[in-house]
Scaffold this motif. Structure first.
Motif, PDB file in Angstrom:
ATOM      1  N   UNK A 133       0.834  -1.206   0.000  1.00 53.73           N
ATOM      2  CA  UNK A 133       0.000   0.000   0.000  1.00 53.73           C
ATOM      3  C   UNK A 133       0.865   1.251   0.000  1.00 53.73           C
ATOM      4  N   UNK A 134       1.925   1.253   0.801  1.00 55.63           N
ATOM      5  CA  UNK A 134       2.805   2.421   0.888  1.00 55.63           C
ATOM      6  C   UNK A 134       3.500   2.680  -0.436  1.00 55.63           C
ATOM      7  N   UNK A 135       3.969   1.634  -1.089  1.00 53.52           N
ATOM      8  CA  UNK A 135       4.706   1.831  -2.338  1.00 53.52           C
ATOM      9  C   UNK A 135       3.794   2.250  -3.493  1.00 53.52           C
ATOM     10  N   UNK A 136       2.507   1.938  -3.410  1.00 46.82           N
ATOM     11  CA  UNK A 136       1.568   2.290  -4.477  1.00 46.82           C
ATOM     12  C   UNK A 136       0.897   3.640  -4.273  1.00 46.82           C
ATOM     13  N   UNK A 137       0.938   4.167  -3.055  1.00 46.91           N
ATOM     14  CA  UNK A 137       0.201   5.389  -2.737  1.00 46.91           C
ATOM     15  C   UNK A 137       0.949   6.630  -3.210  1.00 46.91           C
ATOM     16  N   UNK A 138       0.230   7.601  -3.746  1.00 47.98           N
ATOM     17  CA  UNK A 138       0.883   8.843  -4.170  1.00 47.98           C
ATOM     18  C   UNK A 138       1.325   9.709  -2.993  1.00 47.98           C
ATOM     19  N   UNK A 139       0.662   9.538  -1.842  1.00 48.27           N
ATOM     20  CA  UNK A 139       1.028  10.298  -0.644  1.00 48.27           C
ATOM     21  C   UNK A 139       0.511   9.559   0.592  1.00 48.27           C
ATOM     22  N   UNK A 140       0.773  10.118   1.767  1.00 41.79           N
ATOM     23  CA  UNK A 140       0.379   9.448   3.005  1.00 41.79           C
ATOM     24  C   UNK A 140      -0.956   9.941   3.553  1.00 41.79           C
ATOM     25  N   UNK A 141      -1.511  10.966   2.940  1.00 40.64           N
ATOM     26  CA  UNK A 141      -2.741  11.551   3.468  1.00 40.64           C
ATOM     27  C   UNK A 141      -3.876  10.540   3.489  1.00 40.64           C
ATOM     28  N   UNK A 142      -3.964   9.696   2.497  1.00 39.07           N
ATOM     29  CA  UNK A 142      -5.052   8.706   2.492  1.00 39.07           C
ATOM     30  C   UNK A 142      -4.962   7.790   3.702  1.00 39.07           C
ATOM     31  N   UNK A 143      -3.739   7.506   4.154  1.00 36.87           N
ATOM     32  CA  UNK A 143      -3.565   6.642   5.320  1.00 36.87           C
ATOM     33  C   UNK A 143      -3.891   7.394   6.612  1.00 36.87           C
ATOM     34  N   UNK A 144      -3.421   8.637   6.712  1.00 37.56           N
ATOM     35  CA  UNK A 144      -3.676   9.402   7.937  1.00 37.56           C
ATOM     36  C   UNK A 144      -5.168   9.686   8.094  1.00 37.56           C
ATOM     37  N   UNK A 145      -5.851   9.912   6.994  1.00 36.22           N
ATOM     38  CA  UNK A 145      -7.297  10.162   7.048  1.00 36.22           C
ATOM     39  C   UNK A 145      -8.027   8.935   7.599  1.00 36.22           C
ATOM     40  N   UNK A 146      -7.649   7.765   7.132  1.00 37.67           N
ATOM     41  CA  UNK A 146      -8.287   6.533   7.609  1.00 37.67           C
ATOM     42  C   UNK A 146      -7.994   6.328   9.092  1.00 37.67           C
ATOM     43  N   UNK A 147      -6.739   6.496   9.473  1.00 39.02           N
ATOM     44  CA  UNK A 147      -6.340   6.293  10.864  1.00 39.02           C
ATOM     45  C   UNK A 147      -7.047   7.294  11.777  1.00 39.02           C
ATOM     46  N   UNK A 148      -7.073   8.542  11.369  1.00 36.57           N
ATOM     47  CA  UNK A 148      -7.696   9.586  12.184  1.00 36.57           C
ATOM     48  C   UNK A 148      -9.174   9.287  12.422  1.00 36.57           C
ATOM     49  N   UNK A 149      -9.831   8.730  11.431  1.00 36.69           N
ATOM     50  CA  UNK A 149     -11.243   8.401  11.581  1.00 36.69           C
ATOM     51  C   UNK A 149     -11.510   7.116  12.338  1.00 36.69           C
ATOM     52  N   UNK A 150     -10.527   6.228  12.383  1.00 37.15           N
ATOM     53  CA  UNK A 150     -10.750   4.915  12.982  1.00 37.15           C
ATOM     54  C   UNK A 150     -10.229   4.788  14.409  1.00 37.15           C
ATOM     55  N   UNK A 151      -9.335   5.680  14.823  1.00 40.46           N
ATOM     56  CA  UNK A 151      -8.700   5.549  16.132  1.00 40.46           C
ATOM     57  C   UNK A 151      -9.050   6.726  17.022  1.00 40.46           C
ATOM     58  N   UNK A 152      -9.163   6.439  18.319  1.00 38.06           N
ATOM     59  CA  UNK A 152      -9.370   7.529  19.270  1.00 38.06           C
ATOM     60  C   UNK A 152      -8.022   8.181  19.597  1.00 38.06           C
ATOM     61  N   UNK A 153      -8.049   9.220  20.398  1.00 40.62           N
ATOM     62  CA  UNK A 153      -6.832   9.993  20.675  1.00 40.62           C
ATOM     63  C   UNK A 153      -5.726   9.141  21.299  1.00 40.62           C
ATOM     64  N   UNK A 154      -6.067   8.320  22.278  1.00 38.21           N
ATOM     65  CA  UNK A 154      -5.047   7.485  22.918  1.00 38.21           C
ATOM     66  C   UNK A 154      -4.414   6.514  21.928  1.00 38.21           C
ATOM     67  N   UNK A 155      -5.214   5.960  21.030  1.00 37.63           N
ATOM     68  CA  UNK A 155      -4.685   5.047  20.018  1.00 37.63           C
ATOM     69  C   UNK A 155      -3.782   5.777  19.028  1.00 37.63           C
TER      70      UNK A 155
END
Length: 146
Positions: free
Chosen positions: A72-94
């Motif tokens: 996924x990392x090697x195919x992605x044009x940037x990291x924003x798609x990953x941070x967006x998913x993580x930000x929506x799926x994890x709470x602050x402590x996570x």
């Protein structure tokens, strides 16, 4: 001609968040490991151990998730798609725990490359982690690694 211009400026399909949260985390860890241009076996093992810990996985499951994260990392044009998913799926402590894991990957070789520092400074706000919490996470990792 007008139709071509209309099509050119028409809104495209909404971007898909087709990456699973665990793969997004793995991709971010791989990005942190690769950003200095060195991705050695110790860093791969660190990524796997962190994934196993974060997601309660067996070694084989963690290895498979690392491989999916690498792809996924090697195919992605940037990291924003990953941070967006993580930000929506994890709470602050996570997210703070993820920031600590990212610092662990960066510091496992006991060498802080400027590219690694820049990446983690960039990632913290994208993950909605304060600079203070990121610095504390880094200090905890440094204390553990000696």
């Amino acid at each position: 001609m007008i139709d071509v211009l209309k099509a050119l400026f028409a809104p495209g399909p909404a971007p898909r968040d087709d990456v699973a949260p665990d793969v997004a985390v793995a991709a971010l860890l791989v990005e942190a490991a690769r950003v200095d241009g060195v991705y050695d076996p110790a860093e791969r093992r660190a990524v796997e151990a962190l994934l196993a810990s974060l997601f309660d996985l067996s070694p084989a499951e963690a290895q498979a998730l690392r491989a999916r994260g690498e792809a996924a990392q090697s195919e992605a044009p940037d990291i924003v798609r990953f941070t967006r998913v993580v930000k929506g799926a994890m709470d602050e402590d996570q997210r703070i725990a993820l920031m600590e894991a990212l610092w662990h990957v960066v510091l496992v070789d006991h060498d802080r490359d400027p590219h690694e520092n820049a990446l983690l400074r960039h990632l913290a706000p994208l993950l909605a982690v304060s600079d203070h919490d990121s610095a504390n996470a880094r200090q905890r990792v440094q204390a553990r690694l000696g």
